[in-house]
Scaffold this motif. Structure first.
Motif, PDB file in Angstrom:
ATOM      1  N   PRO A 303       0.708  -1.831  -0.150  1.00  0.00           N
ATOM      2  CA  PRO A 303       0.211   0.189   0.011  1.00  0.00           C
ATOM      3  C   PRO A 303       0.854   1.189   0.209  1.00  0.00           C
ATOM      4  O   PRO A 303       2.078   1.695   0.212  1.00  0.00           O
ATOM      5  CB  PRO A 303      -0.601   0.101   2.030  1.00  0.00           C
ATOM      6  CG  PRO A 303       0.274  -1.016   1.917  1.00  0.00           C
ATOM      7  CD  PRO A 303       0.734  -1.832   1.516  1.00  0.00           C
ATOM      8  N   GLN A 304       0.087   2.222  -0.043  1.00  0.00           N
ATOM      9  CA  GLN A 304       0.849   3.715  -0.585  1.00  0.00           C
ATOM     10  C   GLN A 304       1.457   3.911   0.900  1.00  0.00           C
ATOM     11  O   GLN A 304       0.580   3.831   2.506  1.00  0.00           O
ATOM     12  CB  GLN A 304      -0.228   4.881  -0.369  1.00  0.00           C
ATOM     13  CG  GLN A 304      -0.578   4.682  -2.010  1.00  0.00           C
ATOM     14  CD  GLN A 304       0.566   4.844  -3.161  1.00  0.00           C
ATOM     15  OE1 GLN A 304       1.825   5.647  -3.417  1.00  0.00           O
ATOM     16  NE2 GLN A 304       0.700   4.225  -4.577  1.00  0.00           N
ATOM     17  N   THR A 305       2.371   3.844   1.434  1.00  0.00           N
ATOM     18  CA  THR A 305       3.046   4.520   3.139  1.00  0.00           C
ATOM     19  C   THR A 305       3.731   5.812   3.221  1.00  0.00           C
ATOM     20  O   THR A 305       4.971   5.962   2.646  1.00  0.00           O
ATOM     21  CB  THR A 305       3.855   3.146   3.149  1.00  0.00           C
ATOM     22  OG1 THR A 305       3.433   1.506   3.206  1.00  0.00           O
ATOM     23  CG2 THR A 305       4.335   2.957   4.467  1.00  0.00           C
ATOM     24  N   ASP A 306       3.514   6.361   4.245  1.00  0.00           N
ATOM     25  CA  ASP A 306       4.597   7.512   4.714  1.00  0.00           C
ATOM     26  C   ASP A 306       5.226   6.698   6.186  1.00  0.00           C
ATOM     27  O   ASP A 306       4.082   6.567   6.678  1.00  0.00           O
ATOM     28  CB  ASP A 306       4.114   8.138   4.530  1.00  0.00           C
ATOM     29  CG  ASP A 306       3.244   9.087   3.325  1.00  0.00           C
ATOM     30  OD1 ASP A 306       4.377   9.328   3.189  1.00  0.00           O
ATOM     31  OD2 ASP A 306       2.184   9.648   3.297  1.00  0.00           O
ATOM     32  N   LYS A 316      12.590  12.057   9.392  1.00  0.00           N
ATOM     33  CA  LYS A 316      12.869  12.108   8.592  1.00  0.00           C
ATOM     34  C   LYS A 316      12.298  11.701   7.242  1.00  0.00           C
ATOM     35  O   LYS A 316      11.371  10.230   8.110  1.00  0.00           O
ATOM     36  CB  LYS A 316      14.292  12.181   7.411  1.00  0.00           C
ATOM     37  CG  LYS A 316      14.843  12.976   7.811  1.00  0.00           C
ATOM     38  CD  LYS A 316      15.951  12.334   6.519  1.00  0.00           C
ATOM     39  CE  LYS A 316      17.555  13.753   6.786  1.00  0.00           C
ATOM     40  NZ  LYS A 316      18.852  13.237   6.210  1.00  0.00           N
ATOM     41  N   THR A 317      10.757  12.359   7.151  1.00  0.00           N
ATOM     42  CA  THR A 317       9.779  11.377   6.558  1.00  0.00           C
ATOM     43  C   THR A 317       9.944  11.025   5.387  1.00  0.00           C
ATOM     44  O   THR A 317      10.463  12.069   4.012  1.00  0.00           O
ATOM     45  CB  THR A 317       8.598  12.064   6.800  1.00  0.00           C
ATOM     46  OG1 THR A 317       8.066  12.526   7.675  1.00  0.00           O
ATOM     47  CG2 THR A 317       7.343  11.122   5.753  1.00  0.00           C
ATOM     48  N   PHE A 318       9.818   9.729   4.927  1.00  0.00           N
ATOM     49  CA  PHE A 318       9.943   9.047   3.606  1.00  0.00           C
ATOM     50  C   PHE A 318       8.159   8.808   3.437  1.00  0.00           C
ATOM     51  O   PHE A 318       7.628   8.078   3.915  1.00  0.00           O
ATOM     52  CB  PHE A 318      11.081   7.624   3.416  1.00  0.00           C
ATOM     53  CG  PHE A 318      12.367   8.252   3.810  1.00  0.00           C
ATOM     54  CD1 PHE A 318      13.051   8.790   3.152  1.00  0.00           C
ATOM     55  CD2 PHE A 318      12.559   8.084   5.082  1.00  0.00           C
ATOM     56  CE1 PHE A 318      14.794   9.081   3.266  1.00  0.00           C
ATOM     57  CE2 PHE A 318      14.147   8.522   5.476  1.00  0.00           C
ATOM     58  CZ  PHE A 318      14.849   8.990   4.519  1.00  0.00           C
ATOM     59  N   HIS A 319       8.415   8.381   0.981  1.00  0.00           N
ATOM     60  CA  HIS A 319       6.887   7.143   1.138  1.00  0.00           C
ATOM     61  C   HIS A 319       7.961   6.805  -0.364  1.00  0.00           C
ATOM     62  O   HIS A 319       8.080   6.626  -0.686  1.00  0.00           O
ATOM     63  CB  HIS A 319       6.284   8.603  -0.048  1.00  0.00           C
ATOM     64  CG  HIS A 319       4.871   7.926  -0.262  1.00  0.00           C
ATOM     65  ND1 HIS A 319       4.205   8.610   0.041  1.00  0.00           N
ATOM     66  CD2 HIS A 319       4.787   7.915  -1.755  1.00  0.00           C
ATOM     67  CE1 HIS A 319       3.043   6.997  -0.808  1.00  0.00           C
ATOM     68  NE2 HIS A 319       3.753   7.092  -1.846  1.00  0.00           N
ATOM     69  N   ILE A 320       7.064   5.260   0.889  1.00  0.00           N
ATOM     70  CA  ILE A 320       6.675   4.517  -0.081  1.00  0.00           C
ATOM     71  C   ILE A 320       5.183   3.302  -0.440  1.00  0.00           C
ATOM     72  O   ILE A 320       4.597   3.938  -0.722  1.00  0.00           O
ATOM     73  CB  ILE A 320       7.636   3.232   0.610  1.00  0.00           C
ATOM     74  CG1 ILE A 320       8.826   3.927   0.884  1.00  0.00           C
ATOM     75  CG2 ILE A 320       7.409   2.227  -0.694  1.00  0.00           C
ATOM     76  CD1 ILE A 320       9.742   2.295   2.237  1.00  0.00           C
TER      77      ILE A 320
END
Length: 427
Positions: A303-306, A316-320
Motif C-alpha cells: 500500500p501507499q506508505t509514509d 525524516k519522512t519517506f514515502h513508499i
C-alpha cells in the motif's frame, strides 16, 4: 478427436470453413465479454447515483458473473449434444432484451436482477471452446482455443467504448448501444458459422455420465488454476477503473484507458498462450505463469506508505508506493501472464479429456467464473474493512500461493519441468 476434424488441415474447403467458424465465434465471444464487463464502467456513475459502498459495488459488478458461471456446465454439455452453432446463437438472442432493459433500471435491486440475465452472455465461453476446438486437428487445438479465448479482450473493448458513450450521452445509452451491437453480431454469427454432426457426443451419453469427471483430482486442480488466471482476470477487469479513480484521482476516461492496459493483453495474447502451450506443453507454461503472477502481485500488494525515521539531524519522512506508471506496467505484465495461463489450462483439458471437452471446459469455466463472482465482493469487503485499496492484490497473492504449492507437489516433484516438446516426463 473425430477423424473428420483431423482432415481440416488437408481439405482446403473444410479448412476455410473451420477458420470462418473460429473468426465469427471469436467475434461473438468478444461482444459477449464486452457486455459481461459492462458494470466495470457504468457501475461507477451508478455507484454515485445510488450512494453504494464498496461491498455493494462489488456485488453489483459481480452479479452478471454469477449467472455466466453457473450456466457454463449445462451449456458445455448442451454444446456436446446439440452443437455449438445453435447453442451460441440461442444464447446471444436471449441476452439482447436484458441488455436493453438495463437502461431503464433505477433501483439497486433492478440492477442486480437484470444483471443476472445479462450475465448469460458470460456462458458463451464454454460453448465456443469445444465448438471451435473440434474443427481443428489435435496439434492445433491449443491455437484454436487460444484465438477464441482472445475474445476476453471484450473487457478492454468495453473500457474503450463505454466511457465515450457514457460521457457523451449518459450511462443509460451504453446498454442500448450494446444491445444493438449484439443484434448485429448474432446475424453475422448465424450467416458465417457451420455445424458438423460428427462433432456431437452420442445421444446415449447421459448428463450424469459427463459429470463423473468431477471425481478426477486433475479437474479440481485445473479449476483452482483457472480461478486465478480467469477469475482473477474478470475480477480485476471489473475493479480496475474505480481503483484508478479512487487511488490516483483520474478521470473515468483516463482510468478506463489505463485499465485497458491490463484487460487488452489479458485477452488478445491468449492466442499466443495457446501456441506456446501446443509447443511446450500446458504444465511448463502454467508453471511460469504462476511465478510471474506471484512476483507482480507481491509488488502490487504494497500500500501507499509514509513512515518517519529519527535521524541525528531530526525526523525524516519517506514515502513508499507505486506511482501510476509503475502500477500500470505491473498490471500489463500480469495481464500477459494470465492470458497465457488461460490458454494453458485449457490445453491441459484438451490433452487429458479429448472426448469430453465440452463438459470439462464447462466445469473448469464454472470455477473460473465463480472466482470472478466471489473476488469482487471480497475486494469490496476488504476495502470497507481495512480501508486499503491494495488489499485486493493481497488477497490474489495468497490465492496464487495455493496454486504454486499444489502444482509443485502434484507436478513439479513428479515430473521434469521441460520434457520432450514440453510434455511432462516421468522421472
Amino acid at each position: 478427436m473425430s477423424s473428420v476434424a483431423s482432415t481440416a488441415a488437408v481439405d482446403p474447403r473444410r479448412n476455410r470453413q473451420a477458420w470462418s467458424v473460429l473468426i465469427v465465434s471469436t467475434l461473438a465471444f468478444t461482444a459477449c465479454f464486452m457486455v459481461w464487463m459492462m458494470f466495470g464502467v457504468i457501475g461507477i456513475p451508478i455507484k454515485k447515483m445510488l450512494n453504494l459502498n464498496s461491498t455493494q459495488f462489488g456485488l453489483l459488478t459481480a452479479m452478471p458473473v454469477l449467472t455466466g458461471s453457473l450456466i457454463r456446465v449445462p451449456l458445455g454439455i448442451w454444446t456436446d449434444k446439440y452443437g455449438g452453432r445453435i447453442v451460441l446463437a440461442t444464447l446471444l438472442a436471449l441476452t439482447i432484451p436484458a441488455i436493453w432493459l438495463m437502461s431503464y433500471a433505477t433501483e439497486y435491486w433492478h440492477f442486480l436482477v437484470i444483471g443476472l440475465f445479462v450475465g448469460l452472455a458470460g456462458g458463451s465461453f464454454s460453448v465456443g471452446t469445444p465448438y471451435v476446438a473440434r474443427w481443428f486437428p489435435k496439434h492445433r487445438q491449443g491455437m484454436a482455443m487460444g484465438v477464441y479465448g482472445a475474445g476476453n479482450s471484450g473487457a478492454a473493448v468495453n473500457k474503450f467504448v463505454a466511457p465515450v458513450i457514457l460521457v457523451a450521452f449518459g450511462w443509460q445509452a451504453v446498454p442500448q448501444v450494446y444491445a444493438a451491437i449484439m443484434v448485429g453480431v448474432l446475424v453475422l454469427f448465424w450467416l458465417f458459422s457451420a455445424s458438423d454432426p460428427a462433432h456431437l457426443v452420442p445421444s446415449n451419453v447421459k448428463f450424469t455420465d459427463q459429470l463423473k469427471a468431477l471425481k478426477d483430482p486433475r479437474v479440481l486442480k485445473y479449476c483452482q488454476y483457472y480461478s486465478i488466471v480467469f477469475g482473477g482476470y474478470v475480477a480485476l477487469a471489473l475493479w480496475m477503473v474505480q481503483y484508478y479513480v479512487g487511488e490516483y484521482g483520474l478521470d473515468i476516461r483516463v482510468a478506463a484507458l489505463l485499465a485497458a492496459c491490463f484487460s487488452l493483453p489479458g485477452g488478445v495474447l491468449r492466442a499466443i498462450g495457446g501456441v506456446l502451450s501446443d509447443k511446450y506443453g500446458a504444465h511448463s507454461v502454467t508453471w511460469w505463469v504462476m511465478w510471474v503472477s506471484w512476483i507482480c502481485l507481491f509488488l502490487l500488494s504494497y500500500p501507499q506508505t509514509d513512515f518517519t525515521i529519527l535521524t541525528v539531524d531530526g525526523p525524516k519522512t519517506f514515502h513508499i508506493g507505486l506511482n501510476v506508471y509503475t502500477f500500470t506496467a505491473l498490471m500489463f505484465v500480469l495481464g500477459i501472464a494470465w492470458a497465457f495461463g488461460k490458454a494453458s489450462v485449457f490445453k491441459y483439458i484438451s490433452d487429458d479429456f479429448p472426448g469430453n471437452i465440452g463438459a470439462i471446459s464447462g466445469i473448469v469455466g464454472l470455477a473460473g467464473g465463480l472466482g470472478g463472482f466471489i473476488l469482487p465482493i471480497l475486494f469490496g469487503l476488504l476495502m470497507d474493512w481495512t480501508g486499503i485499496r491494495s488489499s485486493a492484490f493481497m488477497l490474489m497473492y495468497g490465492v496464487v500461493w495455493v496454486s504454486l504449492i499444489w502444482m509443485y507437489w502434484t507436478e513439479v516433484r513428479r515430473t521434469d519441468l521441460m520434457g520432450p516438446h514440453g510434455a511432462p516426463a516421468q522421472r
